[in-house]
Design an enzyme around this catalytic site. Structure first.
Site, PDB file in Angstrom:
ATOM      1  N   HIS A  82     -21.677   5.447 -26.443  1.00 38.55           N
ATOM      2  CA  HIS A  82     -22.322   6.118 -27.562  1.00 38.55           C
ATOM      3  C   HIS A  82     -21.578   7.399 -27.937  1.00 38.55           C
ATOM      4  O   HIS A  82     -21.136   8.149 -27.069  1.00 38.55           O
ATOM      5  CB  HIS A  82     -23.771   6.468 -27.202  1.00 38.55           C
ATOM      6  CG  HIS A  82     -24.641   6.738 -28.376  1.00 38.55           C
ATOM      7  ND1 HIS A  82     -24.539   7.886 -29.126  1.00 38.55           N
ATOM      8  CD2 HIS A  82     -25.621   6.005 -28.949  1.00 38.55           C
ATOM      9  CE1 HIS A  82     -25.437   7.850 -30.110  1.00 38.55           C
ATOM     10  NE2 HIS A  82     -26.103   6.718 -30.022  1.00 38.55           N
ATOM     11  N   GLY A 163     -24.006  30.548 -30.754  1.00 43.53           N
ATOM     12  CA  GLY A 163     -23.153  30.289 -29.602  1.00 43.53           C
ATOM     13  C   GLY A 163     -21.703  30.609 -29.895  1.00 43.53           C
ATOM     14  O   GLY A 163     -21.333  30.987 -31.008  1.00 43.53           O
TER      15      GLY A 163
END
Length: 298
Positions: A82, A163
């Protein structure tokens, strides 16, 4: 009626049960957050967790899950079928009752900011929480995956919403957003040829000219030696499960490949399955009130 929010974070670990259980346990620890479901796939190497509750407990649980995943998952060693870019890959907030999408956007922004500042993880807002048009589609945000993000993040166009503008080697990057209910639906094919699954996925997904609210890709299931068309149906009322299933069957015929099964990952709205029953059984004028269990609960 109390405000109810669903959260369905996806984690890049589907093989180590000790890690999976330790992450899921973080939901059980939070009063007011109810764990509904979690499922793992070894070939995808991914776990999907579903929990529900009022906004504050959901915020707490979502952050605690991401913190535990950052502690236990090392993306430098991760491999799986995935697409992924982080240990905590995606964290969507979904309005269920008495709460607006705008409020879920605010939840996403608050949790994303805390993750970015306290866990030192690059955070990207997507879907309804996106801060830029080119970040609305999760596939666009995740393009390049974990390995490609070390260079991608240096581009100012892909500066994180929160971040550091530097890839976190151990934990990767995380997409946080808000969206309507999504159905993760996979169709298994009677072949081991991944190229056939890829070609069918291209025809089915919207970007390939297929179904408007379908995303799809081919995935190889190594243990079973078969492949599948793995799909996300982002609006099941406009692209139904049965529509996606029938289109995969139709495309598979050109390769002489049978459909041998399908699966739903995580939870789905009852109506999406009722729609399938109505379609295949040709039931006329069916009402949700005709469901025995629904009437009993009421």
């Amino acid at each position: 009626m109390a405000k109810l929010v669903e959260c369905v974070p996806n984690f890049s670990e589907g093989r180590d049960n000790n890690i999976i259980e330790a992450i899921v346990e973080e939901v059980r620890k939070v009063k007011g957050a109810k764990l509904l479901d979690y499922s793992s796939d070894e070939d995808h190497n991914r776990t999907v967790v579903t929990f529900i509750g009022s906004p504050e407990p959901i915020k707490e649980a979502a952050f605690n899950l991401a913190k535990k995943a950052a502690e236990l998952i090392d993306m430098t060693a991760h491999q799986g079928g995935h697409p992924r870019m982080g240990a905590t890959d995606v964290v969507p907030f979904i309005p269920i009752s008495d709460i607006t999408m705008a409020e879920c956007v605010q939840l996403a922004r608050e949790v994303g900011q805390k993750m970015g500042e306290e866990l030192n993880i690059p955070i990207y807002f997507y879907e309804e929480a996106a801060t830029k048009p080119d970040r609305k589609n999760l596939a666009d945000v995740r393009k390049g995956q974990y390995e490609g993000f070390f260079e991608k993040i240096k581009d100012d166009n892909w500066k994180p919403d929160f971040g550091p503008q530097e890839m976190n080697a151990k934990s990767g990057a995380t997409a946080v957003g808000s969206r309507v209910p999504l159905i993760a639906y996979n169709v298994n094919l009677g072949t081991h040829d991944i190229e056939i699954a890829n070609q069918i996925a291209k025809k089915v997904r919207f970007l390939g000219g297929g179904l408007r609210y379908a995303k799809g890709m081919g995935v190889k299931l190594e243990e079973r030696n078969i492949v599948q068309v793995s799909m996300n149906l982002v609006n099941y009322e406009k692209t139904a499960i049965y529509t996606a299933f029938e289109m995969v069957k139709m495309e598979a015929k050109r390769y002489g490949v049978p459909v041998i099964g399908s699966e739903v990952i995580g939870l789905v709205p009852m109506k999406s399955l009722i729609d399938c029953a109505e379609y295949y059984l040709q039931i006329e004028n069916f009402s949700m009130d005709q469901i025995l269990e629904k009437r009993i609960v009421e």
